[in-house]
Design an enzyme around this catalytic site. Sequence first.
Site, PDB file in Angstrom:
ATOM      1  N   LYS A   6       1.158  -1.086   0.271  1.00  0.00           N
ATOM      2  CA  LYS A   6      -0.086  -0.287  -0.028  1.00  0.00           C
ATOM      3  C   LYS A   6       0.796   1.428   0.229  1.00  0.00           C
ATOM      4  O   LYS A   6       1.723   1.505   1.237  1.00  0.00           O
ATOM      5  CB  LYS A   6      -0.846   0.036   1.414  1.00  0.00           C
ATOM      6  CG  LYS A   6      -2.144   1.179   1.814  1.00  0.00           C
ATOM      7  CD  LYS A   6      -2.546   1.004   1.948  1.00  0.00           C
ATOM      8  CE  LYS A   6      -3.153   2.930   2.604  1.00  0.00           C
ATOM      9  NZ  LYS A   6      -3.869   2.848   4.456  1.00  0.00           N
ATOM     10  N   ASP A  40      -2.506  10.496   3.708  1.00  0.00           N
ATOM     11  CA  ASP A  40      -4.069  10.588   3.971  1.00  0.00           C
ATOM     12  C   ASP A  40      -4.381  10.913   4.839  1.00  0.00           C
ATOM     13  O   ASP A  40      -4.271  11.531   5.878  1.00  0.00           O
ATOM     14  CB  ASP A  40      -4.107   9.066   4.482  1.00  0.00           C
ATOM     15  CG  ASP A  40      -5.871   8.561   4.182  1.00  0.00           C
ATOM     16  OD1 ASP A  40      -6.933   9.068   3.499  1.00  0.00           O
ATOM     17  OD2 ASP A  40      -6.001   7.500   4.762  1.00  0.00           O
ATOM     18  N   LYS A  58     -10.144  12.678   8.031  1.00  0.00           N
ATOM     19  CA  LYS A  58      -9.422  12.916   9.239  1.00  0.00           C
ATOM     20  C   LYS A  58      -9.450  14.224  10.877  1.00  0.00           C
ATOM     21  O   LYS A  58      -9.179  15.006  10.226  1.00  0.00           O
ATOM     22  CB  LYS A  58      -8.417  11.866   9.436  1.00  0.00           C
ATOM     23  CG  LYS A  58      -7.395  11.049   8.417  1.00  0.00           C
ATOM     24  CD  LYS A  58      -6.461  10.591   8.683  1.00  0.00           C
ATOM     25  CE  LYS A  58      -6.970   9.609   8.234  1.00  0.00           C
ATOM     26  NZ  LYS A  58      -6.845   8.067   8.870  1.00  0.00           N
ATOM     27  N   ASP A  92       1.399   6.297   5.741  1.00  0.00           N
ATOM     28  CA  ASP A  92       0.581   5.410   5.587  1.00  0.00           C
ATOM     29  C   ASP A  92       0.734   4.793   4.034  1.00  0.00           C
ATOM     30  O   ASP A  92       0.236   3.745   3.473  1.00  0.00           O
ATOM     31  CB  ASP A  92      -0.323   6.090   4.777  1.00  0.00           C
ATOM     32  CG  ASP A  92      -1.882   5.218   5.740  1.00  0.00           C
ATOM     33  OD1 ASP A  92      -2.037   4.975   5.650  1.00  0.00           O
ATOM     34  OD2 ASP A  92      -3.074   5.671   3.754  1.00  0.00           O
ATOM     35  N   ASP A 150     -12.268   7.443   3.614  1.00  0.00           N
ATOM     36  CA  ASP A 150     -10.792   6.883   4.569  1.00  0.00           C
ATOM     37  C   ASP A 150     -10.570   5.628   4.534  1.00  0.00           C
ATOM     38  O   ASP A 150      -9.739   5.047   5.011  1.00  0.00           O
ATOM     39  CB  ASP A 150     -10.995   7.880   5.758  1.00  0.00           C
ATOM     40  CG  ASP A 150      -9.853   7.641   6.931  1.00  0.00           C
ATOM     41  OD1 ASP A 150      -8.825   7.580   6.293  1.00  0.00           O
ATOM     42  OD2 ASP A 150     -10.146   7.653   8.176  1.00  0.00           O
ATOM     43  N   GLU A 193      -9.499   3.894   1.899  1.00  0.00           N
ATOM     44  CA  GLU A 193      -9.044   3.955   0.710  1.00  0.00           C
ATOM     45  C   GLU A 193      -7.832   2.660   0.231  1.00  0.00           C
ATOM     46  O   GLU A 193      -8.145   2.832  -0.726  1.00  0.00           O
ATOM     47  CB  GLU A 193      -8.170   5.837   0.792  1.00  0.00           C
ATOM     48  CG  GLU A 193      -7.126   6.076   0.654  1.00  0.00           C
ATOM     49  CD  GLU A 193      -6.581   5.590   2.499  1.00  0.00           C
ATOM     50  OE1 GLU A 193      -5.799   5.008   2.557  1.00  0.00           O
ATOM     51  OE2 GLU A 193      -7.820   5.804   3.045  1.00  0.00           O
ATOM     52  N   ARG A 235      -8.015  -0.729   1.188  1.00  0.00           N
ATOM     53  CA  ARG A 235      -8.062  -1.111   0.208  1.00  0.00           C
ATOM     54  C   ARG A 235      -8.643  -1.366  -1.087  1.00  0.00           C
ATOM     55  O   ARG A 235      -8.956  -2.434  -1.679  1.00  0.00           O
ATOM     56  CB  ARG A 235      -9.150  -2.006   1.219  1.00  0.00           C
ATOM     57  CG  ARG A 235     -10.322  -1.317   1.688  1.00  0.00           C
ATOM     58  CD  ARG A 235     -11.481  -1.478   2.782  1.00  0.00           C
ATOM     59  NE  ARG A 235     -11.042  -1.456   3.451  1.00  0.00           N
ATOM     60  CZ  ARG A 235     -11.325  -1.534   4.799  1.00  0.00           C
ATOM     61  NH1 ARG A 235     -12.001  -1.975   4.822  1.00  0.00           N
ATOM     62  NH2 ARG A 235     -10.660  -0.751   6.026  1.00  0.00           N
TER      63      ARG A 235
END
Length: 455
Positions: free
Chosen positions: A221, A226, A233, A244, A305, A307, A309
Amino acid sequence: MTPEFAPASADTLPLWPLWKGQDLPSEAGDWPRACGFSARAGEICLLPGADGGLAGALLGLGDQAQAGRERFALARAHALPARDWHIAALPKGLDPEESALGWLLGQYRFTRYKGSPTPGPRLVCPEGLDADRLVAIASAEFLTRDLINTPASDMGPDKLEAAARALGNSIGARVEVICGAALAKQNFPLIHAVGRASAVEPRLIDMRLGDDGPLLTIVGKGVCFDTGGLNLKPGASMGLMKKDMGGAATALGLLKMLAATGAADRMRVRLLIPAVENSVAGNAFRPGDVLASRKGPSVEVNNTDAEGRLVLADAMAYGAEESPDLMITLATLTGAARVALGPDLPPFYCDDDATAEALQQAGMRVGDPIWRMPFWAPYESQIEPAIADLDNAPSGGMAGSITAALFLRRFAEGAGRYAHFDIYGWQPTAAPGRPKGGVGQGARAILAALPRIIA
């Protein structure tokens, strides 16, 4: 920076690591007792020589009954003077390889923006160990840490691509990149949707190493920052979001390990990194949107949030089209994993019992612990919403790491076996061999398990 051992020919000083209550070496004389040395964890007693110089040192390891509370205890010796040292005697209960690797990992410093690397103590690699292999593993971990610690201003999708290309050039890997609008044209709709709001175009980085043998496909990933997207967030939660892309950073470190240790010589390795920023703009994807996926199933976006996956799904589907023998995903995916197991113990998911057992045993053996969690089939209905095939963020807040893993497994179809690692990628407080900041998780466990799980 580069980890290093002292050369065997170096003029070295002896170091005695000691548990509480262990007999002091005769060479130390009465000096440690006069100084009140009690061998508490991290305590150092420098031994004077007859000429007034330094003759050696004692390192306290604490209570042996509590040894399981700490990895890489020998890394505490980095408080020693910047001289070359050798281990005079390794006490029972300390693994020589873990101790030597811990020493190397303890050399890490992130100095890109402040300060500069300064010489520290060096250790002669204990006899019987493969010094080159240990240095290669530590060097790969340093790469992972550097990538995670670098803020998004200098580690956006374009800079992550540059880091991948630099690694590819150094190890002889082939690198191809699909970028921007080409993602939509070449059927990577989820990667494009998540990354399109950023000023830096999203991309899929595709690296290949080796031409013969079984195929290992790794998907990392690469969400370089993010914000949470339109489900923004709060500030406190956004503060660490440079990490992230920790899955991608760990995957790149793993690829470097595979190449440097020769493990990649026995297989083909493919690394896929969907590199994006989840940003806020007028063209950002929205809560309630239904998105197509490369594999085919539609996905209802119930939280922007969630995202990670989404971008992994397209990359996984692409990798699975080649029917790899083993697919592994590495991702800083869910807060639920941290609630369940904390920052130090990442869960992993695998349906194949032999593979899972080999991974978990290897992780514990090499000081890279992981813990198996179930693909719990009764929760499948939670990721199946009313108006689309899949839901990226099931309501209710329960079993979040498991439902995320179930979501990803839908896109691993075609791979012979699949393992997913829900890592944290961050060391919240300094520990021996692991300063506060970015850290790789799972890579050394995978490396150690590979001889048993892919052939």
